[in-house]
Every structure is written in C-alpha cells, then in structure tokens.
Design an enzyme around this catalytic site. Sequence first.
Site, PDB file in Angstrom:
ATOM      1  N   ASP A 127       0.840  -1.206   0.000  1.00 35.15           N
ATOM      2  CA  ASP A 127       0.000   0.000   0.000  1.00 35.15           C
ATOM      3  C   ASP A 127       0.873   1.253   0.000  1.00 35.15           C
ATOM      4  OD1 ASP A 127      -2.279   1.516   0.046  1.00 35.15           O
ATOM      5  OD2 ASP A 127      -2.675   1.235   2.184  1.00 35.15           O
ATOM      6  N   ASN A 129       1.427   3.371  -2.927  1.00 34.63           N
ATOM      7  CA  ASN A 129       2.024   3.811  -4.206  1.00 34.63           C
ATOM      8  C   ASN A 129       1.522   5.200  -4.597  1.00 34.63           C
ATOM      9  OD1 ASN A 129       3.170   1.298  -4.358  1.00 34.63           O
ATOM     10  ND2 ASN A 129       1.780   0.497  -5.906  1.00 34.63           N
ATOM     11  N   ASN A 136     -10.633  -2.960  -6.192  1.00 37.22           N
ATOM     12  CA  ASN A 136      -9.798  -2.029  -6.975  1.00 37.22           C
ATOM     13  C   ASN A 136     -10.393  -1.680  -8.345  1.00 37.22           C
ATOM     14  OD1 ASN A 136      -6.607  -3.235  -5.696  1.00 37.22           O
ATOM     15  ND2 ASN A 136      -7.780  -1.450  -5.079  1.00 37.22           N
ATOM     16  N   TRP A 137     -11.409  -2.444  -8.810  1.00 38.98           N
ATOM     17  CA  TRP A 137     -12.060  -2.088 -10.081  1.00 38.98           C
ATOM     18  C   TRP A 137     -12.763  -0.737  -9.970  1.00 38.98           C
ATOM     19  CZ3 TRP A 137     -10.577  -4.960 -14.011  1.00 38.98           C
ATOM     20  CH2 TRP A 137     -10.293  -6.315 -13.823  1.00 38.98           C
ATOM     21  N   VAL A 162      -7.097  -4.680   7.289  1.00 36.26           N
ATOM     22  CA  VAL A 162      -6.823  -5.945   6.609  1.00 36.26           C
ATOM     23  C   VAL A 162      -7.372  -5.930   5.180  1.00 36.26           C
ATOM     24  CG1 VAL A 162      -6.912  -8.455   6.866  1.00 36.26           C
ATOM     25  CG2 VAL A 162      -7.053  -7.026   8.869  1.00 36.26           C
TER      26      VAL A 162
HETATM   27  C1  FPP Z   1      -1.772   0.196  -3.285  1.00 37.59           C
HETATM   28  O1  FPP Z   1      -1.329   1.510  -3.389  1.00 37.59           O
HETATM   29  C2  FPP Z   1      -1.316  -0.597  -4.397  1.00 37.59           C
HETATM   30  C3  FPP Z   1      -2.127  -1.225  -5.294  1.00 37.59           C
HETATM   31  C4  FPP Z   1      -3.588  -1.157  -5.251  1.00 37.59           C
HETATM   32  C5  FPP Z   1      -1.585  -2.001  -6.397  1.00 37.59           C
HETATM   33  C6  FPP Z   1      -0.315  -2.711  -6.143  1.00 37.59           C
HETATM   34  C7  FPP Z   1       0.322  -2.907  -7.439  1.00 37.59           C
HETATM   35  C8  FPP Z   1       1.654  -2.876  -7.695  1.00 37.59           C
HETATM   36  C9  FPP Z   1       2.678  -2.763  -6.656  1.00 37.59           C
HETATM   37  C10 FPP Z   1       2.154  -2.965  -9.087  1.00 37.59           C
HETATM   38  C11 FPP Z   1       1.731  -4.158  -9.895  1.00 37.59           C
HETATM   39  C12 FPP Z   1       1.903  -5.449  -9.200  1.00 37.59           C
HETATM   40  C13 FPP Z   1       2.691  -6.481  -9.576  1.00 37.59           C
HETATM   41  C14 FPP Z   1       2.659  -7.744  -8.810  1.00 37.59           C
HETATM   42  C15 FPP Z   1       3.604  -6.423 -10.732  1.00 37.59           C
HETATM   43  P1  FPP Z   1      -2.410   2.656  -3.511  1.00 37.59           P
HETATM   44  O2  FPP Z   1      -2.567   2.987  -4.951  1.00 37.59           O
HETATM   45  O3  FPP Z   1      -3.676   2.245  -2.837  1.00 37.59           O
HETATM   46  O4  FPP Z   1      -1.717   3.810  -2.740  1.00 37.59           O
HETATM   47  P2  FPP Z   1      -2.455   4.981  -1.928  1.00 37.59           P
HETATM   48  O5  FPP Z   1      -3.235   4.319  -0.835  1.00 37.59           O
HETATM   49  O6  FPP Z   1      -1.317   5.786  -1.433  1.00 37.59           O
HETATM   50  O7  FPP Z   1      -3.328   5.708  -2.903  1.00 37.59           O
END
Ligand code: FPP
Length: 258
Positions: free
Chosen positions: A18, A20, A66-67, A193
């Site tokens: 989490d 990104n 996530n969709w 979770v």
């Molecule tokens: C959460 O961060 C992350 C995700 C929903 C996706 C995770 C995906 C990757 C790390 C890349 C692709 C995966 C692989 C296995 C190659 P967020 O976007 O919810 O962050 P935020 O809460 O700060 O907005």
Amino acid sequence: MADLDPARIPHHVAIIMDGNGRWAKQRGLPRIEGHRRGVETVRRTIETARELGIRYLTLYAFSVENWRRPEEEVGGLMNLLEYFLKRETSTLIKNKVRLLTIGRTADLPAGVRRRLEQTIEATAGFTEHTLVLALNYGSRTEVLDAVQAYSAAVAAGEVDPAKLTWEDFARHLYTRDLPDPDLIIRTSGETRVSNFLLLQAAYAEFVFLSLYWPDFSKDAFHQAIADYQGRQRRFGRTGDQLGQASPQPPPLPAGSAS
Ligand code: FPP
C-alpha cells in the site's frame, strides 16, 4: 541489517502493498508512477524473500474492490502486471520460483490471463519457492466461491455436510495448496486488513510499517522478520506451556509443496 534467526524464518509471508499513490503524490508525480516504482519493489521483495529462505510469498496486487478506481488507473495497473510477467518470467525460471495466483483471475484482461497462464505453466515444476499473486482477490468472494464449490460437492453426493471439518472446507478455498500465512505485512501506515486472507490469517502475526510500498527496502523486510521473530505465537495455548520466546511456524500441511 537486522540479525535474524535462520531457524525461525516464516514459511509464508503475505504483503499488502500500500502507498504507491501517496508516494507519487508526495513527489508531484502521477499515481501510475508510484505503481511503476511499486513494480521495482515487487522484484526486490521476491529476491529478498528467496535469499531469506521464505517458501511462500503472497502479494496483494489487485483486489476485487480495486475495479472501482478510475478506468485509467485500472488499465495502467493491468499493463504493469503484463509488463512484469513478460519481463520477470525468465528470472522466476532461473531462480526456480513457482508462480500461483489466488482470486477470480478469469475476469482479468485476456493479455494478462495469457501471460499468467504461460508463467504458471513454465514454473509449475518448482517446489522450493512460491510466489502467489492475489489478483481480483477478496476474502468474501473467496468464501462465496468456496461455498458454491462445496455445495456442488454435496449435491453430487461426494461429501457429507454433517461431517464437515475446517480442513474439508479449506480444500475449496483458493489457498487450498498453500500453508496459512505466518506473517502479514502492510505498508503505508494503514492498519486495516482490507478483505485480504481473512480466514487464513487466523493465527498470523501482523506488522504494520509506516513507509510507502515503493520505499519497502531489503532492510525494512529484514526488520519486519526480526519483529516477527521477537513474538511468541501461542495458537491458543499459554506462554508457560510453550516456554519459548520466538515463533515456530506450524508444519506445512499435507498437500503443500515441501
Ligand atoms: C496500493 O497503493 C497498491 C495497489 C492497489 C496495487 C499494487 C500494485 C503494484 C505494486 C504494481 C503491480 C503489481 C505487480 C505484482 C507487478 P495505492 O494505490 O492504494 O496507494 P495509496 O493508498 O497511497 O493511494
């Protein structure tokens, strides 16, 4: 780097990757840039898990919820997944890492499905290390799918519901071939979770880290394992009964690759 006891490495570590989006926002970058950096962290984390002797690594890459994200972000994540599989399959083969998935993968775009099938097939013979990608995964849909599968077995006269045990039911979960996670790590400072391995986490230890996923370093991974090793897992017993300060994962269940 934290001092680790090689005898007490968890068999199965599962990670909620989490932060990104926030990592990117902090730098004035588009969210997809955070996911792109997140893929690099995925590569590093698989490598570290292997070095540490962790047998199963499960990564929560895309949830059923996530969709609901903007179409552009969902498309970007699917492209990254396809790119990751295309680029990393040879490394997984070289390092003898088997790929598995959990979740409703049939609903993923055709290009991702094809890559997944190819990589899963190419790595199917490996038993030492397993990478599990949770894709279009949610615990509640997993339970629904398991109940449907179990009901079909009842209707076919294959099983007797009056004799149902947890082990019987668990054979219908996506995780039927996996041991339960010993340790679940979540990055980004959130302490939820989020519909991830709710049943399998019954006796898991949790480590919540404040750093964002792109910043999850080898050092942070080692530190999380050190934290885990400092805990006593009791599985319902008392501390006196166990008389040990650090956790021992339970033996791998029959049927999981050993
Ligand atoms: C959460 O961060 C992350 C995700 C929903 C996706 C995770 C995906 C990757 C790390 C890349 C692709 C995966 C692989 C296995 C190659 P967020 O976007 O919810 O962050 P935020 O809460 O700060 O907005």
